[in-house]
Design a protein around this motif. Structure first.
Motif, PDB file in Angstrom:
ATOM      1  N   GLN A   1      45.263  34.662  37.831  1.00  0.00           N
ATOM      2  CA  GLN A   1      45.125  34.197  39.210  1.00  0.00           C
ATOM      3  C   GLN A   1      44.117  35.063  39.965  1.00  0.00           C
ATOM      4  O   GLN A   1      43.276  34.544  40.715  1.00  0.00           O
ATOM      5  N   GLN A   2      44.202  36.349  39.742  1.00  0.00           N
ATOM      6  CA  GLN A   2      43.282  37.267  40.408  1.00  0.00           C
ATOM      7  C   GLN A   2      41.825  36.937  40.047  1.00  0.00           C
ATOM      8  O   GLN A   2      40.955  36.854  40.920  1.00  0.00           O
ATOM      9  N   ARG A   3      41.573  36.686  38.764  1.00  0.00           N
ATOM     10  CA  ARG A   3      40.213  36.384  38.320  1.00  0.00           C
ATOM     11  C   ARG A   3      39.738  35.027  38.852  1.00  0.00           C
ATOM     12  O   ARG A   3      38.592  34.877  39.275  1.00  0.00           O
ATOM     13  N   ASN A   4      40.649  34.051  38.842  1.00  0.00           N
ATOM     14  CA  ASN A   4      40.279  32.722  39.331  1.00  0.00           C
ATOM     15  C   ASN A   4      39.927  32.747  40.815  1.00  0.00           C
ATOM     16  O   ASN A   4      38.975  32.092  41.261  1.00  0.00           O
ATOM     17  N   ILE A   5      40.707  33.489  41.594  1.00  0.00           N
ATOM     18  CA  ILE A   5      40.448  33.561  43.034  1.00  0.00           C
ATOM     19  C   ILE A   5      39.118  34.276  43.287  1.00  0.00           C
ATOM     20  O   ILE A   5      38.328  33.860  44.146  1.00  0.00           O
ATOM     21  N   GLU A   6      38.863  35.362  42.536  1.00  0.00           N
ATOM     22  CA  GLU A   6      37.599  36.087  42.694  1.00  0.00           C
ATOM     23  C   GLU A   6      36.398  35.163  42.435  1.00  0.00           C
ATOM     24  O   GLU A   6      35.395  35.198  43.157  1.00  0.00           O
ATOM     25  N   GLU A   7      36.500  34.348  41.400  1.00  0.00           N
ATOM     26  CA  GLU A   7      35.404  33.424  41.080  1.00  0.00           C
ATOM     27  C   GLU A   7      35.214  32.396  42.182  1.00  0.00           C
ATOM     28  O   GLU A   7      34.087  32.000  42.502  1.00  0.00           O
ATOM     29  N   ALA A   8      36.327  31.972  42.802  1.00  0.00           N
ATOM     30  CA  ALA A   8      36.257  30.930  43.823  1.00  0.00           C
ATOM     31  C   ALA A   8      35.736  31.442  45.155  1.00  0.00           C
ATOM     32  O   ALA A   8      34.973  30.750  45.848  1.00  0.00           O
ATOM     33  N   VAL A   9      36.154  32.654  45.552  1.00  0.00           N
ATOM     34  CA  VAL A   9      35.789  33.174  46.879  1.00  0.00           C
ATOM     35  C   VAL A   9      34.591  34.115  46.820  1.00  0.00           C
ATOM     36  O   VAL A   9      34.095  34.555  47.869  1.00  0.00           O
TER      37      VAL A   9
END
Length: 432
Positions: free
Chosen positions: A93-101
């Motif tokens: 989740q942490q990696r996915n959010i970083e990629e998105a924001v």
């Protein structure tokens, strides 16, 4: 590239998450206020926040894609350096959010660990923090590779002390095992020293929510010169000082790491060696910042941690601190009646400190009993018991019995009562 304010502080956007059907004693706003304090303690500046209530958790982002888009827009608008979630994130989740924001993302536990890493000064404190960090990182290794070393700088980047954190689980498991062994050795050594100390003087332990004023109170009582400032987690390393009460009884008082609600489990586990001071204390001083309008919630949060340490039933004085900050004190009398053995003070100005000392003396008198007993000559175990757990005044050997004069914990006196000759005065009245 890292953005910064004119003062050079890291720009932070806080995301407060409450899941659907989550039982919460704190409101979103109260949780946000504490998150802001944590960010300030970590050296950052809060430039924006997003509140996510009644969230149905998702595997990809934890929160919905709409909120992720909102966070991305706000990050761009405010040139945010770091997004910090109040709820623990999985590694994916942490990696996915970083990629998105397109902004670095950490969670509350990582923020607290970072603050601890910055504040730890002793070798033991540093080992405890490193152990907690490694335990936090273990389930988040997959997919991060060398990113886990997080060498870029900023809040949440103070790592376990290596220039590159190897992701091999066996190596990390070995390091965790070594740290645990070292901390066990320190704990065993402290236990021996504590036994010697307890045989002479009672131990008082300061507990309380972080920034309640425990270190300031320690300084007021003992002149310890402990560093204090208005911020979270000022004290990580336990500090013990001896001083004399007004009745001349000597006591040892110790200050430990501050508590907070939902304190990460890894931290409690890692700091158990330090928190043993609380478990072995004869009396707890629970320091509460009564100038905080949510002092009742702060009190309950500390009690929850004490329950985890099996120390919530210990004799306790509730110390309402920071009354010097109150413009209106009319509520204090009513508030004190809601808690057993509560006293309102100002550790900073010294107001009501003499009354607190009197209450400590009275409490300790009820915890220890003076005995003068004659036991059979073959009961050397009772002689050892008096030496190990009490304060012996005299041991006299006769042909068929042994006379023991000592001050012993009240819960232990029953072992001597069968032989009679027991007094009921507290140790304090006997002059310590």
């Amino acid at each position: 590239m890292t953005h910064s304010t004119q003062r050079g502080k890291e720009k932070v956007l806080i995301v407060v998450v409450y899941l659907h059907n989550q039982r919460a004693t704190w409101s979103l706003e109260e949780h946000l206020a504490e998150m802001k304090e944590l960010v300030i303690s970590g050296g950052g500046e809060v430039v924006d926040s997003v509140l996510c209530k009644d969230v149905e958790p998702t595997a990809r982002y934890l929160i919905g894609e709409g909120k992720i888009q909102e966070i991305a827009q706000r990050c761009s608008l405010h040139a945010v350096d770091t997004v910090i979630f109040s709820y623990d994130l999985k590694g994916s989740q942490q990696r996915n959010i970083e990629e998105a924001v397109k902004t670095r993302v950490i969670d509350r536990t990582q923020l607290i660990l970072d603050i601890f890493a910055r504040r730890a000064t002793s070798n033991e404190g540093k080992m405890q923090v490193e152990l907690a960090q490694l335990q936090y990182l273990m389930p988040r290794l997959t997919g991060h590779g060398k990113e886990m070393s997080r060498l870029g700088g900023g809040i949440g980047t103070v790592g376990p002390g290596e220039t590159k954190l190897e992701v091999d689980r066996r190596q990390i498991d070995d390091k965790i095992a070594r740290l645990r062994d070292k901390l066990k050795e320190i704990s065993a050594d402290r236990s021996v020293k504590r036994k010697k100390r307890q045989a002479k003087v009672p131990l008082i332990s300061l507990v309380g929510y972080t920034n309640a004023g425990k270190s300031t109170l320690l300084n007021a009582l003992t002149g310890a010169g402990q560093i204090t400032h208005d911020g979270l987690f000022t004290t990580l390393d336990s500090l013990a000082r001896q001083f004399a009460l007004p009745n001349h009884q000597k006591v040892v008082i110790s200050d430990t790491v501050g508590f907070m609600h939902d304190l990460p489990h890894n931290l409690i586990e890692s700091f158990k060696a330090t928190l043993e001071e609380v478990q072995d204390a004869d009396l707890l001083l629970h320091v509460v910042d009564v100038s905080n309008t949510q002092y009742g919630l702060l009190y309950e949060a500390v009690v929850d941690v004490l329950k985890q340490l099996a120390a919530d039933q210990k004799p306790m004085i509730v110390v309402f601190n920071k009354i010097d900050k109150l413009a209106d004190r009319t509520f204090l009398d009513g508030a004190a009646k809601q808690f057993k053995n509560a006293i309102a003070i100002s550790a900073l100005s010294g107001e009501n400190i003499p009354r607190l000392l009197e209450e400590i003396s009275t409490m300790l008198m009820s915890l220890f009993v003076e005995i003068n007993v004659d036991v059979p000559i073959n009961r050397m175990d009772l002689v050892s018991l008096a030496h190990n757990d009490g304060e012996v005044t005299s041991i006299t050997y006769y042909e068929d019995h042994i006379n023991i004069r000592a001050s012993v914990p009240a819960q232990m006196c029953g072992k001597f009562a069968v032989y009679g000759g027991q007094k009921t005065e507290g140790r304090g009245e006997a002059g310590g």
